[in-house]
Design a protein around this motif. Structure first.
Motif, PDB file in Angstrom:
ATOM      1  N   GLN A  52      -7.942  56.224  75.940  1.00 62.68           N
ATOM      2  CA  GLN A  52      -7.124  57.065  76.936  1.00 62.68           C
ATOM      3  C   GLN A  52      -7.940  58.437  77.101  1.00 62.68           C
ATOM      4  N   LEU A  53      -8.810  58.798  76.058  1.00 60.14           N
ATOM      5  CA  LEU A  53      -9.720  59.938  75.983  1.00 60.14           C
ATOM      6  C   LEU A  53     -10.498  59.899  77.038  1.00 60.14           C
ATOM      7  N   LEU A  54     -11.106  58.785  77.814  1.00 59.75           N
ATOM      8  CA  LEU A  54     -11.872  58.715  78.889  1.00 59.75           C
ATOM      9  C   LEU A  54     -11.244  59.071  79.858  1.00 59.75           C
ATOM     10  N   GLN A  55     -10.166  58.716  80.304  1.00 58.01           N
ATOM     11  CA  GLN A  55      -9.141  59.201  81.276  1.00 58.01           C
ATOM     12  C   GLN A  55      -8.715  60.481  81.356  1.00 58.01           C
ATOM     13  N   ASP A  56      -8.728  61.005  80.020  1.00 58.95           N
ATOM     14  CA  ASP A  56      -8.238  62.459  79.875  1.00 58.95           C
ATOM     15  C   ASP A  56      -9.445  63.420  79.786  1.00 58.95           C
ATOM     16  N   GLY A  57     -10.489  62.858  79.411  1.00 55.58           N
ATOM     17  CA  GLY A  57     -11.679  63.846  79.180  1.00 55.58           C
ATOM     18  C   GLY A  57     -13.033  63.211  79.463  1.00 55.58           C
ATOM     19  N   VAL A  58     -14.039  63.294  78.420  1.00 53.34           N
ATOM     20  CA  VAL A  58     -15.350  63.044  78.647  1.00 53.34           C
ATOM     21  C   VAL A  58     -15.508  62.048  77.533  1.00 53.34           C
ATOM     22  N   LYS A  59     -16.537  61.053  77.923  1.00 53.40           N
ATOM     23  CA  LYS A  59     -17.178  60.167  77.102  1.00 53.40           C
ATOM     24  C   LYS A  59     -18.583  59.997  77.260  1.00 53.40           C
ATOM     25  N   THR A 218      -5.097  58.539  64.052  1.00 53.54           N
ATOM     26  CA  THR A 218      -5.328  59.617  64.097  1.00 53.54           C
ATOM     27  C   THR A 218      -5.551  60.655  64.881  1.00 53.54           C
ATOM     28  N   ILE A 219      -6.300  60.270  66.036  1.00 53.54           N
ATOM     29  CA  ILE A 219      -6.816  60.875  67.311  1.00 53.54           C
ATOM     30  C   ILE A 219      -5.400  60.857  67.949  1.00 53.54           C
ATOM     31  N   GLY A 220      -4.572  59.880  68.165  1.00 52.24           N
ATOM     32  CA  GLY A 220      -3.371  60.114  68.769  1.00 52.24           C
ATOM     33  C   GLY A 220      -2.486  61.144  68.087  1.00 52.24           C
ATOM     34  N   TYR A 221      -2.426  61.323  66.851  1.00 51.17           N
ATOM     35  CA  TYR A 221      -1.520  62.050  65.966  1.00 51.17           C
ATOM     36  C   TYR A 221      -2.215  63.717  66.336  1.00 51.17           C
ATOM     37  N   LEU A 222      -3.567  63.779  66.508  1.00 51.62           N
ATOM     38  CA  LEU A 222      -4.091  64.952  66.936  1.00 51.62           C
ATOM     39  C   LEU A 222      -3.546  65.458  68.328  1.00 51.62           C
ATOM     40  N   ARG A 223      -3.427  64.607  69.264  1.00 49.05           N
ATOM     41  CA  ARG A 223      -3.228  65.018  70.666  1.00 49.05           C
ATOM     42  C   ARG A 223      -1.368  65.247  70.685  1.00 49.05           C
ATOM     43  N   GLU A 224      -0.790  64.903  69.913  1.00 56.88           N
ATOM     44  CA  GLU A 224       0.651  65.019  69.747  1.00 56.88           C
ATOM     45  C   GLU A 224       0.841  66.537  69.016  1.00 56.88           C
ATOM     46  N   ALA A 225       0.079  66.618  67.914  1.00 57.34           N
ATOM     47  CA  ALA A 225      -0.006  67.933  67.412  1.00 57.34           C
ATOM     48  C   ALA A 225      -0.437  69.247  68.116  1.00 57.34           C
ATOM     49  N   LYS A 358     -27.042  54.915  66.501  1.00 56.28           N
ATOM     50  CA  LYS A 358     -26.550  55.590  67.692  1.00 56.28           C
ATOM     51  C   LYS A 358     -25.081  56.139  67.383  1.00 56.28           C
ATOM     52  N   THR A 359     -24.376  57.236  67.608  1.00 59.92           N
ATOM     53  CA  THR A 359     -22.782  57.458  67.508  1.00 59.92           C
ATOM     54  C   THR A 359     -22.276  57.823  68.641  1.00 59.92           C
ATOM     55  N   ILE A 360     -21.133  58.324  68.593  1.00 58.14           N
ATOM     56  CA  ILE A 360     -20.004  58.577  69.752  1.00 58.14           C
ATOM     57  C   ILE A 360     -20.040  60.343  69.878  1.00 58.14           C
ATOM     58  N   PHE A 361     -19.683  60.137  70.975  1.00 55.80           N
ATOM     59  CA  PHE A 361     -19.301  61.902  71.737  1.00 55.80           C
ATOM     60  C   PHE A 361     -18.066  61.553  72.648  1.00 55.80           C
ATOM     61  N   ARG A 362     -17.071  62.384  72.545  1.00 56.40           N
ATOM     62  CA  ARG A 362     -15.713  62.573  73.142  1.00 56.40           C
ATOM     63  C   ARG A 362     -15.416  64.081  73.372  1.00 56.40           C
ATOM     64  N   ALA A 363     -14.774  64.287  74.395  1.00 56.17           N
ATOM     65  CA  ALA A 363     -14.564  65.520  74.580  1.00 56.17           C
ATOM     66  C   ALA A 363     -13.325  65.753  75.584  1.00 56.17           C
ATOM     67  N   PHE A 364     -12.199  66.764  75.028  1.00 54.94           N
ATOM     68  CA  PHE A 364     -11.126  66.743  76.188  1.00 54.94           C
ATOM     69  C   PHE A 364     -10.564  68.300  76.005  1.00 54.94           C
ATOM     70  N   GLY A 365      -9.862  68.823  77.194  1.00 53.93           N
ATOM     71  CA  GLY A 365      -9.406  70.307  76.865  1.00 53.93           C
ATOM     72  C   GLY A 365      -9.514  70.900  78.293  1.00 53.93           C
ATOM     73  N   PRO A 366      -8.868  71.966  78.267  1.00 59.65           N
ATOM     74  CA  PRO A 366      -9.041  73.015  79.568  1.00 59.65           C
ATOM     75  C   PRO A 366     -10.246  72.879  80.295  1.00 59.65           C
ATOM     76  N   ASP A 367     -11.384  73.074  79.324  1.00 61.49           N
ATOM     77  CA  ASP A 367     -12.686  73.309  80.049  1.00 61.49           C
ATOM     78  C   ASP A 367     -13.378  71.896  80.359  1.00 61.49           C
ATOM     79  N   PHE A 368     -12.850  70.776  80.190  1.00 65.93           N
ATOM     80  CA  PHE A 368     -13.576  69.682  80.571  1.00 65.93           C
ATOM     81  C   PHE A 368     -13.098  68.673  81.601  1.00 65.93           C
ATOM     82  N   ARG A 369     -14.012  68.084  82.222  1.00 66.14           N
ATOM     83  CA  ARG A 369     -13.488  67.139  83.307  1.00 66.14           C
ATOM     84  C   ARG A 369     -12.761  65.967  82.541  1.00 66.14           C
ATOM     85  N   ARG A 370     -12.245  65.310  83.663  1.00 63.11           N
ATOM     86  CA  ARG A 370     -11.490  64.140  83.233  1.00 63.11           C
ATOM     87  C   ARG A 370     -12.013  63.081  83.781  1.00 63.11           C
ATOM     88  N   ASN A 371     -11.921  61.878  83.039  1.00 64.49           N
ATOM     89  CA  ASN A 371     -12.557  60.532  83.478  1.00 64.49           C
ATOM     90  C   ASN A 371     -14.034  60.615  84.022  1.00 64.49           C
TER      91      ASN A 371
END
Length: 436
Positions: A52-59, A218-225, A358-371
């Protein structure tokens, strides 16, 4: 009439696009690190919240850690934007090659003399510009920098379990309260998994998949919080890691590397760390430098370097702390100095160009693009991105905002709400002129 309408609408557009006061428009930032999360760990496990983070933010397709692919060096590169040769945290273990001092990883976390080498981490840079910051278990957060400490620090103690899901959620609740009730601007939050499972069981073990599912929950819980604390419009989140993990090759499939078979370490070396994954360091005794180098050059599945001849891409050669001889094992081969006592089923410390590192990068929030799917990039570039989001002037660093700024709405030029307002008003202006 047209002229009057144009002036009116133009004024409204300017008002909508005008930046708010700094205090009003500055959003907050949470940096979350899941240690040892390889770039593809979510591809063989159902991870609905990460998806869902890719839909709602950056991957990012993946992120490349620095050489060295170890916890402390890599995390400090992320939080400083400096190569390892600049920040000088050149190993997980604190060491002194002259005195043979060696301090285990978790005991280094509050040892300022290991971390404070003239490079300023993001916490201190932000605090110097009036922001409140905190570190929750993040490597380097427990040190002082030129006498300055992070505003709030929780340091993980040795032996503390890393996989308690209830505690993971409690930690998120604490951090959310810091943002919502105490107006912290930057918090770094660290989790020791899936690194521990990767070491103990190997990256292909079912337990690794189990812990990745826990991370996803835990990421799902973070978004709920975030929603519960009403932070959706003010909190940006970056989720990343320090390096990946690979399966350790063992007998009978391969002959493990025992360096003492190729050179007498007691006779030829005055200092060594050669039993720590795929990366080793060595100080030859005076006059023995070439003999040590020649002997190590004959070891299969290993590459030996003189420090001053390290490839420029390693960004290690300028380090004053690193010993004169560096060895890097081929992917999956662990180093043993004298005896085969290595029990890890998985490890890192190998060349950062290897896909398993290699490792991961995800980002979301008011300043980040979606999808938005980003091309791969080096972790060195996360630092200027964080400074842009926090709207602070960066300390000297080796990264470049040009690598990551496409992740931001209007390249960081305004909030999503103001962009929508401008677009709406421009549409209104076009409609009115058409009607006239």
């Amino acid at each position: 009439m047209k002229t009057e309408l144009f002036v009116l609408v133009a004024a409204l557009v300017c008002t909508a696009s005008k930046p708010l006061s700094k205090a009003a428009q500055r959003n907050k930032l949470l940096l979350v690190s899941f240690d040892g999360f390889r770039w593809d760990y979510d591809q063989d496990v159902e991870t609905p919240h990460m998806d869902q983070l890719l839909q709602d933010g950056v991957k990012a397709k993946y992120m490349t850690p620095p050489m060295l692919t170890m916890t402390s060096p890599s995390h400090f590169t992320t939080i400083t934007g400096r190569w390892v040769e600049d920040h000088e945290v050149v190993h997980n273990m604190m060491f002194n090659a002259k005195t043979n001092q060696k301090v285990p990883h978790k005991q280094t976390l509050t040892r300022s003399e290991w971390w404070d080498n003239g490079v300023q981490p993001l916490w201190i840079t932000a605090q110097n510009q009036g922001l409140k910051t905190a570190s929750f278990y993040y490597p380097g957060g427990g040190a002082n920098y030129s006498g300055k400490a992070v505003n709030r620090v929780i340091v993980e103690e040795s032996g503390h379990p890393d996989d308690n899901e209830t505690e993971w959620r409690e930690n998120i609740d604490k951090v959310m309260s810091w943002f919502s009730e105490e107006d912290f601007h930057l918090v770094t939050l660290y989790y020791g998994e899936p690194d521990n499972v990767g070491h103990a069981k190997g990256p292909d073990h079912p337990d690794r998949k189990t812990i990745v599912r826990q991370i996803d929950r835990t990421i799902g819980y973070l978004r709920e919080a975030i929603g519960h604390h009403r932070l959706n419009d003010s909190l940006n989140v970056i989720i990343t890691s320090d390096q990946g993990m690979t399966t350790v090759k063992k007998r009978p499939q391969v002959d493990e590397i025992v360096l003492n078979k190729y050179l007498n370490l007691l006779k030829l070396a005055s200092f060594e760390i050669l039993d720590y994954g795929g990366f080793g360091i060595l100080t030859p005794r005076p006059g023995k430098e070439q003999e040590v180098f020649d002997a190590l050059s004959n070891v299969p599945n290993l590459t030996v370097y003189k420090k001053d001849e390290l490839p420029e891409s390693f960004r290690l050669a300028k380090s004053e702390r690193l010993p004169p001889i560096v060895v890097v094992a081929d992917l999956g081969f662990n180093l043993n100095s004298r005896f085969i006592v290595y029990v890890n089923k998985g490890d890192h410390g190998y060349h950062s160009g290897e896909m398993d590192m290699k490792t991961i990068f995800r980002a979301f929030g008011p300043d980040f693009r979606r999808n938005f799917l980003s091309e791969p990039f080096d972790s060195i570039h996360v630092y200027p991105l964080m400074c842009k989001v926090l709207q602070i002037k960066p300390a000297p660093h080796n990264g470049s905002l040009s690598v990551t700024e496409e992740m931001l709405l209007l390249h960081g030029g305004g909030s999503q709400r103001s962009q929508l307002s401008v677009a709406l008003l421009l549409s209104m202006m076009l409609f009115m002129f058409t009607e006239l």
